[in-house]
Design an enzyme around this catalytic site. Structure first.
Site, PDB file in Angstrom:
ATOM      1  NE  ARG A  21      41.396 -25.061  34.247  1.00 16.48           N
ATOM      2  CZ  ARG A  21      42.120 -26.175  34.195  1.00 16.48           C
ATOM      3  NH1 ARG A  21      43.345 -26.122  33.754  1.00 16.48           N
ATOM      4  NH2 ARG A  21      41.599 -27.344  34.551  1.00 16.48           N
ATOM      5  NE  ARG A  77      22.375 -21.819  28.134  1.00 17.26           N
ATOM      6  CZ  ARG A  77      23.364 -22.349  27.419  1.00 17.26           C
ATOM      7  NH1 ARG A  77      24.517 -21.698  27.312  1.00 17.26           N
ATOM      8  NH2 ARG A  77      23.213 -23.499  26.817  1.00 17.26           N
ATOM      9  CB  CYS A  88      31.453 -27.692  25.540  1.00 18.28           C
ATOM     10  SG  CYS A  88      30.285 -26.997  26.700  1.00 18.28           S
ATOM     11  CD  GLU A  91      42.302 -31.259  28.508  1.00 17.46           C
ATOM     12  OE1 GLU A  91      41.513 -30.321  28.726  1.00 17.46           O
ATOM     13  OE2 GLU A  91      43.521 -31.095  28.361  1.00 17.46           O
ATOM     14  NE  ARG A 103      42.092 -30.946  32.652  1.00 13.05           N
ATOM     15  CZ  ARG A 103      42.178 -32.269  32.453  1.00 13.05           C
ATOM     16  NH1 ARG A 103      41.279 -32.893  31.716  1.00 13.05           N
ATOM     17  NH2 ARG A 103      43.177 -32.958  32.979  1.00 13.05           N
ATOM     18  CE1 TYR A 121      43.137 -28.472  38.286  1.00 15.19           C
ATOM     19  CE2 TYR A 121      43.156 -26.381  39.470  1.00 15.19           C
ATOM     20  CZ  TYR A 121      43.433 -27.120  38.330  1.00 15.19           C
ATOM     21  OH  TYR A 121      43.997 -26.505  37.240  1.00 15.19           O
ATOM     22  NE  ARG A 129      48.783 -27.048  39.109  1.00  8.26           N
ATOM     23  CZ  ARG A 129      48.947 -25.813  38.613  1.00  8.26           C
ATOM     24  NH1 ARG A 129      48.484 -25.513  37.419  1.00  8.26           N
ATOM     25  NH2 ARG A 129      49.593 -24.901  39.310  1.00  8.26           N
TER      26      ARG A 129
HETATM   27  C1  LIG Z   1      46.754 -30.468  34.803  1.00  4.94           C
HETATM   28  C2  LIG Z   1      45.618 -30.252  34.150  1.00  4.94           C
HETATM   29  O1  LIG Z   1      45.306 -30.930  32.979  1.00  4.94           O
HETATM   30  C3  LIG Z   1      45.822 -30.505  31.740  1.00  4.94           C
HETATM   31  C4  LIG Z   1      47.136 -29.876  31.884  1.00  4.94           C
HETATM   32  C5  LIG Z   1      47.233 -28.527  32.157  1.00  4.94           C
HETATM   33  C6  LIG Z   1      48.491 -27.932  32.628  1.00  4.94           C
HETATM   34  O2  LIG Z   1      49.522 -28.614  32.578  1.00  4.94           O
HETATM   35  O3  LIG Z   1      48.478 -26.767  33.073  1.00  4.94           O
HETATM   36  C7  LIG Z   1      46.101 -27.690  32.023  1.00  4.94           C
HETATM   37  C8  LIG Z   1      44.935 -28.176  31.567  1.00  4.94           C
HETATM   38  C9  LIG Z   1      44.808 -29.567  31.082  1.00  4.94           C
HETATM   39  O4  LIG Z   1      44.977 -29.520  29.678  1.00  4.94           O
HETATM   40  C10 LIG Z   1      44.619 -29.285  34.643  1.00  4.94           C
HETATM   41  O5  LIG Z   1      43.451 -29.348  34.236  1.00  4.94           O
HETATM   42  O6  LIG Z   1      44.990 -28.401  35.455  1.00  4.94           O
END
Ligand SMILES: C=C(O[C@@H]1C=C(C(=O)O)C=C[C@H]1O)C(=O)O
Length: 163
Positions: A21, A77, A88, A91, A103, A121, A129
């Site tokens: 991620r 790319r 793509c 969210e 993301r 991140y 996170r």
């Molecule tokens: C916390 C985030 O944002 C959102 C929440 C996520 C999660 O709770 O694991 C994962 C992706 C996103 O939908 C992230 O991008 O990690």
């Protein structure tokens, strides 16, 4: 050489598909801002995990709905992922969630154990996170050296086609 490659062959796990991620924020909805941030995020994921393009099965990008100037997949790319399946989308719009965020979820064929995968991140997205905000040190010059070779002609989305 990544953590896994330092192990003897018999100590290495089977090749499986795992997820890596990334997330990064931008300050404005422009193609330059989106692509520069997406390239930096991808470069750090690639570098921190020693990811080879041929081992990447696919990558799914999302942006928050306030970002639509271009597709962040173009950045992949630009870094040479010509044969990787990319997609793509937006969210989900959770109230009060982090704005202007890009993301990515990369599906990666690897022997690396899930606990050893480095998820990246950056900038404002570090707050998503806090448990994953430490990154191995990567010299700034190394990032700049790679990004300077990016073909700027590919920076724009061409609605008529092309790469
Ligand atoms: C916390 C985030 O944002 C959102 C929440 C996520 C999660 O709770 O694991 C994962 C992706 C996103 O939908 C992230 O991008 O990690």
């Amino acid at each position: 050489m990544n953590l896994d490659e330092q192990r003897l062959p018999e100590e290495r796990g089977p090749m499986v598909c795992r997820g890596a991620r990334g997330a990064v924020t931008v300050t404005e909805n422009t193609d330059e801002a989106i692509l520069a941030a997406a390239r930096e995020m991808l470069f750090l994921i690639i570098r921190a995990n020693d990811m080879k393009p041929e081992d990447v099965a696919s990558a799914y990008f999302t942006t928050t709905t306030d970002l639509n100037a271009t597709y962040p997949a173009l950045a992949a790319r630009q870094l040479g992922w010509y044969d990787v399946a990319l997609l793509c989308g937006h969210e989900m719009t959770v109230p009060n969630s982090l704005p202007r965020c890009i993301r990515v979820l990369i599906h990666w064929n690897t022997r690396t154990q899930a606990k050893d995968i480095v998820h990246v991140y950056l900038r404002g997205a570090r707050q998503l996170r806090p448990d994953r905000k430490s990154l191995p040190e990567i010299p700034r010059e190394e990032i700049e050296e790679v990004l300077k070779n990016v073909d700027l002609a590919q920076l724009k989305f061409d609605p008529q086609g092309g790469r």
